[in-house]
Design a protein around this motif. Sequence first.
Motif, PDB file in Angstrom:
ATOM      1  N   ILE A  30       3.777 -10.818  -1.476  1.00  0.00           N
ATOM      2  CA  ILE A  30       3.011  -9.749  -1.840  1.00  0.00           C
ATOM      3  C   ILE A  30       1.418 -10.270  -1.438  1.00  0.00           C
ATOM      4  CG2 ILE A  30       2.104  -7.738  -3.059  1.00  0.00           C
ATOM      5  CD1 ILE A  30       5.127  -7.826  -2.236  1.00  0.00           C
ATOM      6  N   ALA A  33      -1.546  -4.633  -2.747  1.00  0.00           N
ATOM      7  CA  ALA A  33      -0.920  -3.464  -3.383  1.00  0.00           C
ATOM      8  C   ALA A  33      -2.090  -2.276  -3.694  1.00  0.00           C
ATOM      9  CB  ALA A  33      -0.768  -4.055  -4.914  1.00  0.00           C
ATOM     10  N   TRP A  37       2.394   1.167  -4.121  1.00  0.00           N
ATOM     11  CA  TRP A  37       3.093   0.429  -2.936  1.00  0.00           C
ATOM     12  C   TRP A  37       2.517  -1.140  -2.878  1.00  0.00           C
ATOM     13  CZ3 TRP A  37       6.114   3.261  -0.367  1.00  0.00           C
ATOM     14  CH2 TRP A  37       6.002   4.453  -0.305  1.00  0.00           C
ATOM     15  N   HIS A  39       2.509  -4.510  -0.636  1.00  0.00           N
ATOM     16  CA  HIS A  39       2.605  -4.561   0.868  1.00  0.00           C
ATOM     17  C   HIS A  39       3.000  -6.318   1.046  1.00  0.00           C
ATOM     18  CE1 HIS A  39       0.744  -0.928   2.117  1.00  0.00           C
ATOM     19  NE2 HIS A  39       0.331  -1.034   0.875  1.00  0.00           N
ATOM     20  N   ASP A  40       3.845  -6.690   1.891  1.00  0.00           N
ATOM     21  CA  ASP A  40       3.889  -8.260   1.903  1.00  0.00           C
ATOM     22  C   ASP A  40       3.396  -8.813   3.338  1.00  0.00           C
ATOM     23  OD1 ASP A  40       5.626  -7.836   4.399  1.00  0.00           O
ATOM     24  OD2 ASP A  40       7.612  -8.145   3.315  1.00  0.00           O
ATOM     25  N   ARG A  44       5.383  -5.430   5.773  1.00  0.00           N
ATOM     26  CA  ARG A  44       6.157  -4.337   5.340  1.00  0.00           C
ATOM     27  C   ARG A  44       5.664  -3.792   4.154  1.00  0.00           C
ATOM     28  NH1 ARG A  44      10.472  -7.948   7.337  1.00  0.00           N
ATOM     29  NH2 ARG A  44      10.123  -9.269   5.117  1.00  0.00           N
ATOM     30  N   ARG A  45       6.009  -2.379   3.535  1.00  0.00           N
ATOM     31  CA  ARG A  45       5.534  -1.868   2.543  1.00  0.00           C
ATOM     32  C   ARG A  45       6.600  -1.327   1.484  1.00  0.00           C
ATOM     33  NH1 ARG A  45       2.267   3.760   2.391  1.00  0.00           N
ATOM     34  NH2 ARG A  45       4.406   5.120   2.821  1.00  0.00           N
ATOM     35  N   TYR A  46       6.503  -1.785   0.091  1.00  0.00           N
ATOM     36  CA  TYR A  46       7.537  -1.203  -0.362  1.00  0.00           C
ATOM     37  C   TYR A  46       7.219  -0.408  -1.798  1.00  0.00           C
ATOM     38  CZ  TYR A  46       9.547  -5.352   1.453  1.00  0.00           C
ATOM     39  OH  TYR A  46      10.016  -6.077   2.535  1.00  0.00           O
TER      40      TYR A  46
END
Length: 435
Positions: A30, A33, A37, A39-40, A44-46
Motif C-alpha cells: 500500500i 490511503a 480506500w 491504493h497499492d 489498484r485500489r481496495y
Amino acid sequence: MATLAERSRRAVWHPCTQMKRLDDEPPLAIVRADGPWLHDDQGRRYLDAVSSWWVNLFGHNHPAMRAALVAQFERVDHVMLAGLTHEPVVELSERLGALTGLGHAFYGSDGASATEIALKMSAHSWRNLGRPAKCEFVGLAGGYHGETVGALSVTDIALFREAYAPLVRLSAALPSPDARTAAPGDDAKAHAARCAAALEAYLAEHHERTAALIVEPLVQCAAGFAMHDPEYLRRARALCDRFEVHLICDEIAVGFGRTGTLFAHQQAGIRPDFICLSKGLTGGVLPLSAVLTTDPVYASFWDDRASRGFLHSHSYTGNALACRAALTVLELFERDDVLARNAQTAQRLDALLAPLAQHRAVRHARRLGMIWAFDVESDVPGFSGAYHRRALAEGLLLRPIGNTLYFMPPYVLDDAALEQLAGGALRALDAALGS
C-alpha cells in the motif's frame, strides 16, 4: 529492483501470519490511503471493508485529523507521563470520564496492553483491600482479549493460546451467550439468561478467588462475530455486584459506535468497573489504549507506600499526539452526529446486502450497528483464504474468520462504495464456492 512486497517478505515479520504463505501470496504493498480506500503500488485500489483490523473510523488521511496532529506536533509531541502531564492527556481523560462515568484513565499502547492493565489493576486492588486470594479471572468461551501472556490467560481461542500454554495461567471460560447456539425454542434473550445462570453457579462456588469477569459486550469478534442479547450484561452486572467481583468490559473492538451506541455496554444500561478502549479510540491513526475505572478501585491504591501504587508503565504512556487524535475522534462524533448518520448508512447497506443474506450457503445473517456477519456453509478447503483472494479481485479488502464473512467498514462509505461492497462481496462468495 526488488518490489516493496519482496522487500517486506525478507525484512518484516508480519503479524498473525504464517510467513511461508507470503511466498505464494505476497502482501499488498500500500502506497497511499484516502477515505475508505487503499491504493497499492500496481495502481489498484481496495475498499478497506475491515477498517484495517477494525481501527479506522473516519477514513484514512482525514483532514481534521491531519490538521489536529500537525498543530499538536508544533506544541508537544511526547513527554513522559511519570511526574509530568500535558493538555491532551488531561482533556482526553476528562472527556472519557464524562462519557463512561469512570473517572480515572490509565493509558497503554494497544488492546492487549489494556487487558493486561485491567487484569493487574483488578487483582492488585483486591490485594490492597486485604483480599489477596481474589486473583483469578473468568471469561467466556471463544473470548478474545489479546495475545500477550496475561491477555492470553483470558483468551479462549486455541490457535492463539496452545503454543504458549506452559507460560499461561489459564482462566475459566464459561458458556457464551452467542445467540447462534441457543437451544430450540430459546430466543437470544432466553439463551443469555441461561448462560448467566452458568455464571451464577460458577461465582457461587469460586467468588472468593475471582477478581474479575471479563467480557466483550454484545459482540465476540474473534469468535466469528458471536452476537448476544444485552440481557447477559445486565445479569452479569448484578451477579458481579452480588459476589463482589469486578466486571471488565473489553470494548477494544466494539467501542466508538461499532454497535450503534458509543459504547456497547450502554445498550444494557449498566456501568462496568473497568472499560478497556483502543482501536477506534484514535480513529485508527496512532496506537493508544485506555483503561478507565471507578472511584473505589482508584481509592484502593491511594496510600503513602509505593508498593500499594499501580506501578505499571511504558515509555509512551499517554502520548500527546495519540491523545490529540483521540480527542479529534470525539469531536468528529459530536460535530457530524456520527451515530445517527451510521444508522442511515446501515439501513442502506442492509437493503443492498439482502441477496447475500438470502444466499443458499449463508446461515445466521446478522447485524449490530455497523457490524455485519454471515456464516457460510461450505466444504471448500481453506474457504477464508479463497474468499479473501476473490474479494481482492473485486477491489475489496475482506478477511473472513473461518467460515464467517464479516464487514466492519469505516463510517464514510458513499452510495457507490456501499454498492461495490455489497455486489463485490456476493460475487466473491459465488466465486469462492465455485458456483
